[in-house]
Design a protein around this motif. Structure first.
Motif, PDB file in Angstrom:
ATOM      1  N   ARG A 132       0.834  -1.210   0.000  1.00  0.00           N
ATOM      2  CA  ARG A 132       0.000   0.000   0.000  1.00  0.00           C
ATOM      3  C   ARG A 132       0.862   1.250   0.000  1.00  0.00           C
ATOM      4  NH1 ARG A 132      -3.365  -3.333   3.233  1.00  0.00           N
ATOM      5  NH2 ARG A 132      -2.061  -2.836   5.018  1.00  0.00           N
ATOM      6  N   SER A 134       1.093   5.613  -1.903  1.00  0.00           N
ATOM      7  CA  SER A 134       0.495   6.554  -2.860  1.00  0.00           C
ATOM      8  C   SER A 134       0.458   5.963  -4.271  1.00  0.00           C
ATOM      9  CB  SER A 134       1.238   7.889  -2.857  1.00  0.00           C
ATOM     10  OG  SER A 134       2.569   7.698  -3.298  1.00  0.00           O
ATOM     11  N   THR A 136      -0.381   2.881  -5.083  1.00  0.00           N
ATOM     12  CA  THR A 136      -1.506   1.970  -5.287  1.00  0.00           C
ATOM     13  C   THR A 136      -2.837   2.540  -4.776  1.00  0.00           C
ATOM     14  OG1 THR A 136      -0.867   0.890  -3.233  1.00  0.00           O
ATOM     15  CG2 THR A 136      -0.149  -0.161  -5.256  1.00  0.00           C
ATOM     16  N   ASP A 137      -2.800   3.720  -4.103  1.00  0.00           N
ATOM     17  CA  ASP A 137      -4.027   4.276  -3.522  1.00  0.00           C
ATOM     18  C   ASP A 137      -5.117   4.461  -4.567  1.00  0.00           C
ATOM     19  OD1 ASP A 137      -3.183   4.319  -1.016  1.00  0.00           O
ATOM     20  OD2 ASP A 137      -2.632   6.449  -0.942  1.00  0.00           O
ATOM     21  N   SER A 138      -4.720   5.017  -5.695  1.00  0.00           N
ATOM     22  CA  SER A 138      -5.750   5.317  -6.696  1.00  0.00           C
ATOM     23  C   SER A 138      -5.256   4.815  -8.046  1.00  0.00           C
ATOM     24  CB  SER A 138      -5.989   6.816  -6.747  1.00  0.00           C
ATOM     25  OG  SER A 138      -4.749   7.461  -6.962  1.00  0.00           O
TER      26      SER A 138
END
Ligand code: AMP
Length: 499
Positions: A132, A134, A136-138
């Motif tokens: 996890r 930034s 894979t966040d969006s």
């Protein structure tokens, strides 16, 4: 034109997306379809972030399946994957990042603030051990098709571990990576029934390319471990078929009483490489498990060069034969030496790198125009064709004008009762230029002193090869791949003979 490397590595994902690729000890299963989709999303995210074909994506992250998706996604996006050892400090990273000028730098979220000042203008994204951050966040929708890249385009840059001077970025093409994984998967008979115990780091050629690419190409699945852990490896063995490790994996497992014939009964293959495996370890492993370890030889610049045979004798202390598509020769004074003689190993083949990143002079020194790469390793080929490595050329000791190959002296010392292992180095000496010094690690079974060791090997060695001093230590300094750091030993003992 398609994407030469990922077309091959992810072909199995399209054919059988439900087949598991990686299982973690916590029971998380990533299928081949998950891996391919994750990689395509990473590719889309990188392109969104501005990555264009040929751009470097530098990565210093913990081992995770998402980190492998990032590797594949970078290559799918046409980028050049640049993994960095998790042990590197901010100042070391500063060198790599300013040398490689990546478009994006991905690091652990906990290190963003420390590393931002050395990012050399790269866009920073994060990824933690659980996959996890930034990055894979969006994640956007998957990239519909990988960016076209041919065999000669770069897929990765791996910096050499370089114990002297600055490390160099070895440029690896799609061809080099794809051809070597194909050769190894075939030679070692990997199929979709294999379960590989993957406990190696993924910032190094061994864990990233040998282990991961071979598993991907062959359809094998992995027990994906964050690192070397004897409990986890022993627990995985009864349902696994193969292990790839560095020699210290094997010596540490041998010191565990649970390692026995029945524990390894389901396994078909144990591979060792990245550092020399002692013949003694090889024999002890066979005695304990009934399996002969298959030792192979390779390096960052060349992928794998030689391997002991799958069928036939896996000869302890040797690294076997050149791979089917690799030529290997031993050179001294500009000529190929006679069988059995020692010289510098040179290799040529599709596995060899494309040169050092932004170092044309270094490239010209080590990579001949006709494709032969001067490895810097010393070795010989015996009458049966088995290659033996006797050490790095720069570790050879020249004492009083005579060449001393450390491995010959180490072999004799290692065979003495009470010795666990040894390292022989050259130390500045006022008369001899360099003096031979042995650094010995006792195993505690008998008491050892300098005179015992010197006396025991004196009759076996010419005077100039005999250690002028024998020093004792509790352990040899090693890097994460298990390589003995001889430069550190030389530095520690540099003043031994000074007035
Ligand atoms: P690296 O680039 O970190 O993979 O290191 C490559 C170097 O490791 C080679 O040039 C050799 O000196 C050493 N090496 C790799 N495999 C073996 C092996 N099986 N036996 C002895 N040395 C090895």
């Amino acid at each position: 034109m398609t994407n030469h490397l990922t077309d091959a590595l992810l072909a199995g994902a399209a054919a059988d997306p439900a087949r598991p690729f990686a299982t973690t000890p916590e029971g998380r299963v990533t299928t081949r379809g998950d891996l391919a989709t994750g990689a395509a999303r990473m590719a889309a995210a990188l392109i969104d972030a501005g990555v264009e074909p040929g751009d470097r994506v530098a990565v210093q992250v913990d081992k995770s399946v998402e980190a492998l998706m990032l590797y594949l996604g970078t290559v799918m996006a046409g980028g050049v994957f640049l993994p960095l050892n998790t042990a590197y400090t901010p100042s070391e990273l500063g060198y790599f990042l300013s040398d490689a000028t990546p478009r994006i730098f991905v690091c652990n979220p906990a290190r963003v603030e420390t590393l931002a000042p050395v990012a050399a203008g790269a866009g920073i994204r994060t990824l933690d051990a659980a996959g996890r951050g930034s990055l894979t966040d969006s994640l956007p929708a998957p990239l519909p098709a990988p960016v076209a890249r041919g065999p000669e385009d770069l897929a990765a840059i791996l910096y050499t571990s370089g114990t002297t001077g600055r490390s160099k970025g070895a440029m690896l093409s799609h061809r080099a990576l794809r051809s070597n994984s194909r050769t190894l998967a075939d030679l070692w008979r990997f199929t979709d029934t294999d379960v590989l115990i993957h406990a190696l780091p993924i910032y190094h050629t061994h864990g990233l390319f040998v282990a991961t690419n071979v598993a991907l190409l062959s359809g094998a699945s992995c027990v994906f471990l964050p690192g070397f852990d004897p409990d986890a490896i022993l627990a995985a063995m009864p349902t696994s078929t193969a292990l790839m490790g560095v020699p210290t994996f094997y010596t540490r497992l041998l010191s565990d009483d649970r390692l026995a014939r029945d524990a390894a009964a389901n396994m078909r293959l144990f591979v060792s490489g990245s550092a020399p495996l002692l013949a003694e370890t090889h024999r002890a492993w066979t005695d304990r498990t009934g399996h002969a370890i298959l030792e192979r030889y390779g390096m960052t610049e060349t992928n794998m060069n030689t391997s002991n045979p799958y069928d036939g004798e896996r000869r302890p202390g040797t690294v076997g034969f050149p791979l089917p598509d690799v030529e290997l020769r031993i050179m001294a004074d500009g000529r190929e030496v006679a069988p059995g003689e020692i010289g510098v190993i040179e290799v040529r083949g599709p596995n060899v790198f494309s040169g050092y990143w932004q170092m044309p002079e270094k490239t010209a020194e080590e990579l001949r125009p006709d494709g032969w790469f001067i490895t810097g390793d010393l070795g010989c080929i015996d009458a049966d064709g088995y290659v033996t490595i006797v050490g790095r050329a720069k570790d050879m000791v020249i004492s009083g004008g005579f060449n001393v190959y450390p491995k010959e002296v180490e072999g004799l010392i290692d065979d003495l009762p009470g010795v666990l292992e040894s390292a022989v180095i050259g130390v500045p000496h006022p008369d001899f230029g360099e003096a031979v010094v042995a650094v010995v690690v006792p195993d505690g079974s008998v008491s050892l002193d300098e005179a015992t060791i010197s006396g025991a090997i004196a009759g076996e060695l010419a005077n100039f090869k005999r250690p002028k001093r024998v020093m004792f230590r509790d352990a040899l300094p090693r890097n994460t791949m298990g390589k003995v750091q001889k430069a550190a030993l030389r530095a520690d003992h540099a003043g031994l003979f000074s007035a």
